[in-house]
Design an enzyme around this catalytic site. Structure first.
Site, short mmCIF file in Angstrom:
data_model
loop_
_atom_site.label_atom_id
_atom_site.label_comp_id
_atom_site.label_asym_id
_atom_site.label_seq_id
_atom_site.Cartn_x
_atom_site.Cartn_y
_atom_site.Cartn_z
CE LYS A 15 -4.01 -2.22 2.13
NZ LYS A 15 -5.09 -2.08 3.16
CE1 TYR A 55 -9.42 -2.54 -0.21
CE2 TYR A 55 -8.49 -0.75 -1.50
CZ TYR A 55 -8.33 -1.83 -0.66
OH TYR A 55 -7.06 -2.22 -0.26
NE ARG A 91 -6.81 -11.78 5.36
CZ ARG A 91 -7.49 -10.63 5.30
NH1 ARG A 91 -7.64 -9.99 4.13
NH2 ARG A 91 -7.99 -10.08 6.37
CB THR A 97 -7.71 -5.34 9.66
OG1 THR A 97 -8.31 -6.46 9.00
CG2 THR A 97 -7.94 -4.07 8.86
NE ARG A 108 -2.82 -5.81 6.81
CZ ARG A 108 -4.03 -6.24 6.47
NH1 ARG A 108 -4.68 -7.08 7.25
NH2 ARG A 108 -4.59 -5.83 5.35
CG ASN A 118 -3.91 -2.33 6.65
OD1 ASN A 118 -3.72 -1.96 5.49
ND2 ASN A 118 -4.97 -3.00 7.02
CG HIS A 121 -5.46 -6.18 -0.60
ND1 HIS A 121 -6.70 -5.96 -0.05
CD2 HIS A 121 -5.61 -7.16 -1.52
CE1 HIS A 121 -7.58 -6.78 -0.63
NE2 HIS A 121 -6.93 -7.51 -1.53
CD GLU A 132 -9.05 -8.75 -3.96
OE1 GLU A 132 -9.96 -8.43 -3.17
OE2 GLU A 132 -7.96 -9.23 -3.58
N1 UDP Z 1 -9.89 -0.21 6.98
C1 UDP Z 1 -9.94 0.98 7.69
N2 UDP Z 1 -10.67 1.02 8.86
C2 UDP Z 1 -11.35 -0.06 9.34
C3 UDP Z 1 -11.30 -1.27 8.61
C4 UDP Z 1 -10.57 -1.31 7.43
O1 UDP Z 1 -9.34 1.96 7.28
O2 UDP Z 1 -11.99 0.04 10.39
C5 UDP Z 1 -9.13 -0.28 5.72
C6 UDP Z 1 -7.79 -1.00 5.90
O3 UDP Z 1 -6.83 -0.39 5.04
C7 UDP Z 1 -8.15 -2.40 5.43
C8 UDP Z 1 -9.12 -2.11 4.29
O4 UDP Z 1 -9.86 -0.99 4.74
O5 UDP Z 1 -7.01 -3.13 5.02
C9 UDP Z 1 -10.06 -3.24 3.93
O6 UDP Z 1 -10.74 -3.64 5.11
P1 UDP Z 1 -10.93 -5.18 5.46
O7 UDP Z 1 -11.92 -5.27 6.55
O8 UDP Z 1 -11.22 -5.95 4.20
O9 UDP Z 1 -9.50 -5.59 6.06
P2 UDP Z 1 -8.35 -6.53 5.46
O10 UDP Z 1 -9.03 -7.62 4.67
O11 UDP Z 1 -7.48 -5.65 4.60
O12 UDP Z 1 -7.62 -7.06 6.66
MG MG Z 2 -10.40 -7.52 3.12
#
Ligand code: UDP
Ligand code: MG
Length: 143
Positions: A15, A55, A91, A97, A108, A118, A121, A132
């Site tokens: 990112k 997104y 993951r 996250t 992360r 974070n 992705h 994707e």
């Molecule tokens: N994100 C954020 N605030 C939140 C949750 C998610 O800014 O409360 C952002 C963060 O960059 C995250 C992305 O949105 O990676 C996608 O969210 P997701 O819940 O899919 O998390 P991920 O799969 O990336 O762990």
């Molecule tokens: Mg996600």
């Protein structure tokens, strides 16, 4: 009955803040050390429109606007990765996250600045990994 084929592929982005902080090499090193093969990779910058489409699944969530502007704020590195059990193993490698909840040793935990910024992705399913990867790469760009 639908038979879901395990693809053994996932999709990642490094990112904007991780690229800006000079962490492309260190993150790729971690990905490589964990046994992922790079199938396709490019450094590019998303427009706000493209980030919004990527997104779209989150468009009703409160952080969507911020996420789209952040993800289009600077260059990213997009890649398709291959390994047995790629989606779940990636993951696990990236961690939760929110970096304050991410396990020690995860990407992360080491590189993320915040829950929003974070560092990386990782796709959450084989189906989304395929969608994707197709968003960024043509067939000719994969090898
Ligand atoms: N994100 C954020 N605030 C939140 C949750 C998610 O800014 O409360 C952002 C963060 O960059 C995250 C992305 O949105 O990676 C996608 O969210 P997701 O819940 O899919 O998390 P991920 O799969 O990336 O762990
Ligand atoms: Mg996600």
């Amino acid at each position: 009955m639908t038979i879901q084929m395990a693809t053994n592929r996932t999709f990642t982005m490094i990112k904007p803040e991780a690229v800006e902080n000079g962490n492309i090499g260190a993150i790729l090193e971690r990905i490589n050390a964990a046994g992922f093969r790079i199938v396709a990779m490019k450094k590019t910058q998303l427009s706000a429109d493209s980030a919004g489409t990527f997104y779209e699944v989150h468009k009703e969530r409160p952080f969507y606007g911020e996420l789209v502007s952040y993800m289009s704020s600077g260059p990213i590195v997009a890649a398709i990765l291959e390994k047995d059990n790629a989606v779940a193993d990636f993951r696990a490698l990236i961690g939760a996250t929110d970096p304050t909840e991410a396990a020690d040793g995860t990407i992360r935990k080491e590189f993320a600045e915040s829950k929003a910024k974070n560092a990386v992705h990782g796709s959450d399913s084989d189906e989304n990994a395929a969608i994707e990867g197709d968003f960024f790469f043509t067939e000719e760009e994969r090898s």
